[in-house]
Structure formats: C-alpha cells, structure tokens
Write an enzyme that holds these catalytic residues in place. Structure first.
Site, short mmCIF file in Angstrom:
data_model
loop_
_atom_site.label_atom_id
_atom_site.label_comp_id
_atom_site.label_asym_id
_atom_site.label_seq_id
_atom_site.Cartn_x
_atom_site.Cartn_y
_atom_site.Cartn_z
N CYS A 166 70.94 119.14 88.12
CA CYS A 166 69.98 119.21 87.01
C CYS A 166 70.81 119.25 85.74
O CYS A 166 71.83 118.58 85.64
CB CYS A 166 69.06 120.42 87.16
SG CYS A 166 69.97 122.00 87.23
N ARG A 183 64.53 112.73 80.31
CA ARG A 183 65.95 113.11 80.23
C ARG A 183 66.76 112.27 81.20
O ARG A 183 67.86 111.82 80.86
CB ARG A 183 66.12 114.60 80.53
CG ARG A 183 65.56 115.51 79.44
CD ARG A 183 65.78 116.97 79.77
NE ARG A 183 67.20 117.36 79.68
CZ ARG A 183 67.69 118.50 80.13
NH1 ARG A 183 66.88 119.38 80.71
NH2 ARG A 183 68.97 118.78 80.01
#
Length: 278
Positions: free
Chosen positions: A234, A178
C-alpha cells in the site's frame, strides 16, 4: 477460527483471563487522535498501542513511512502489556480495521496465531450500548517469546526481482486514483510498482462496514490463482494488512507483505514507476 470476531463474541468473553484487548485507533491526519479517543473511553480492560510509537520503527531514508517495529522492542512492549504466547489478542480501531489489521499481521509475524480483529470497530461497539470505560487497566507483565516468520515479508530487492523477472502477483491496496498516478496526497511520487494490479483495501468491507465473509472474499479475488504467491503493498505497509487478512480468510496460503510499500519503493531513485492501468 475466523480472524474476524463480532462485537457480541468479544462481549461474551470480555473478562476471560487469557483475553487481551488492544485499542489501535489512529488517524494519519492527527496522530494523537487515537490516543485521545482511547483516554476518553474504550472497551473495558483495553490497552492502547500507537501506530507510530509501538507498531512502527522511526522513519529513515528507506523503509517507508511506517517501517516494521524492532522485534525485540515490540516483544518487550507486548510482554509489559501482559501478553504471552497463550494470550487471545483482539484488536480494534474505528477506521475499518486498517490499524487493527496491522497488529493482527505483526502478531502473526511474531508467530502468534491467537489474534483477531473485531468487526465494525469501536463506534459499533459503543452504538450497540456495550460497556465502555475511561479506566486505564493496570496489566501484570508477562513474557512473550517471538518466533519470527521471515517468510511473511518481502524486501525491496525481492520486489525488484519480481518486476524484472515476474513470478509472484503484486497487489496495490491503495485507492484506484493513487494506483493510476492521477493523484498522490501523501507520497512524493504518484503511480504504482510496475506489473501490480489494484485491489483497494476497503473493498474487503461491505456497504454496512462489516468484513465480508470468506465466500464473498473468494468471489472478489477470483481473478487471483489461489496457488500463486502474492505480494501485497500500500502506501506505507499499513492498509495492505487488511488485504493480507482478507486473502488469508479467503483461503490463500502464500501471501506476503512488502512492508516498506510504495513509500519505500520511491525512496530509491532507480526504481521504475508505472502509471495508468496495467
């Protein structure tokens, strides 16, 4: 005292009057799974807090997928659960500490130091043959007074300033693919904040699922200057919290959370997106 406590430490203190145990189990893929699991059984005396109902604000145009909860509302929720400024709060989940760490961070943000995360999680507690219950405790309300630590959190404007001019180190806590922008299963854009390095939050756990001790965490973060200001993010500001906890445990003094995180960053079309290794 270390921010991580063992199941045996909690067992020995299970019925102490100052103790408040909070079940934080949650699944992104099934938001009701944690509450359902709590209803079935939990650590005796534990109360339940839902990530998206009590530990976050409603989602808006900006602020990310899990905006920080309103301080007044969270303070009222804690008070109703019998939590006051003298309480010892122990949070647990069954997801490696991701959601329990959210509560740990929020309590510290509100100025409460006596908050801990139970190592391993609920399955380890249950598999250890420790007591469980399906009884939902009736808590006597108390009064929690917040002393908000504004310096623990940064805004999108603060992060933009770092991207433009440098300074604090930015840490991306998501999985490496990611971060690289090779896949994005949740948010609308793939990649990372320009200049960020990648430290996957699950690396704070060992192969058995225990939180690593402080000396091992120090080794893991040796590439980060302990005197440097660090900003952690995050996807939505939740799984950054285990990294914040781990850095704190390793002795880092100047660690801040970008609460809106990646989902907030990409909600502004003008914000740059980076892919690949930095």
């Amino acid at each position: 005292m270390e921010p991580i406590v063992s199941t045996r430490w909690l067992l020995a203190r299970l019925y102490e009057t100052e103790l408040v145990i909070v079940d934080c189990r949650f699944l992104l893929s099934d938001p009701e799974a944690g509450r359902t699991a709590y209803t079935q059984d939990h650590i005796p005396g534990a109360v339940y807090l839902h990530l998206e109902e009590q530990l976050s604000s409603p989602v808006g145009t900006h602020g990310g997928r899990h905006p920080l909860p309103d301080v007044a509302e969270l303070t009222q929720t804690l008070s109703k659960l019998g939590i006051n400024n003298n309480s010892i709060v122990v949070a647990y989940d069954d997801q490696g500490g991701a959601y329990a760490s959210r509560l740990w961070w929020l309590m510290r943000y509100l100025g409460h130091e006596r908050v801990y995360v139970m190592d391993e999680g609920y399955s380890a507690w249950k598999n250890g043959k420790f007591p469980v219950s399906d009884h939902q405790a009736v808590r006597i309300p108390s009064q929690f007074v917040a002393d908000v630590q504004e310096d623990m959190v940064v805004s999108v404007e603060d992060v933009r300033e770092v991207v433009r001019n440098g300074g604090p180190l930015i840490i991306d806590s998501r999985e490496h693919r990611r971060y690289l922008g090779l896949e994005e299963p949740i948010d609308t854009k793939a990649g990372h904040i320009p200049g960020a390095i990648n430290k996957f939050w699950k690396d704070v756990l060992d192969e058995q699922g225990h939180w690593k001790k402080a000396d091992l965490l120090k080794e893991q973060f040796t590439d980060i200057d302990s005197n440097q200001e660090v900003i952690v993010y995050c996807g939505s500001g939740v799984t950054a919290c285990p990294n914040v906890l781990a850095l704190t445990q390793a002795g880092y003094q100047n660690v801040k959370l970008y609460a809106g995180s990646w989902s907030d960053w990409i909600s502004y079309a003008e914000n740059a997106v980076a892919t690949g290794e930095e």
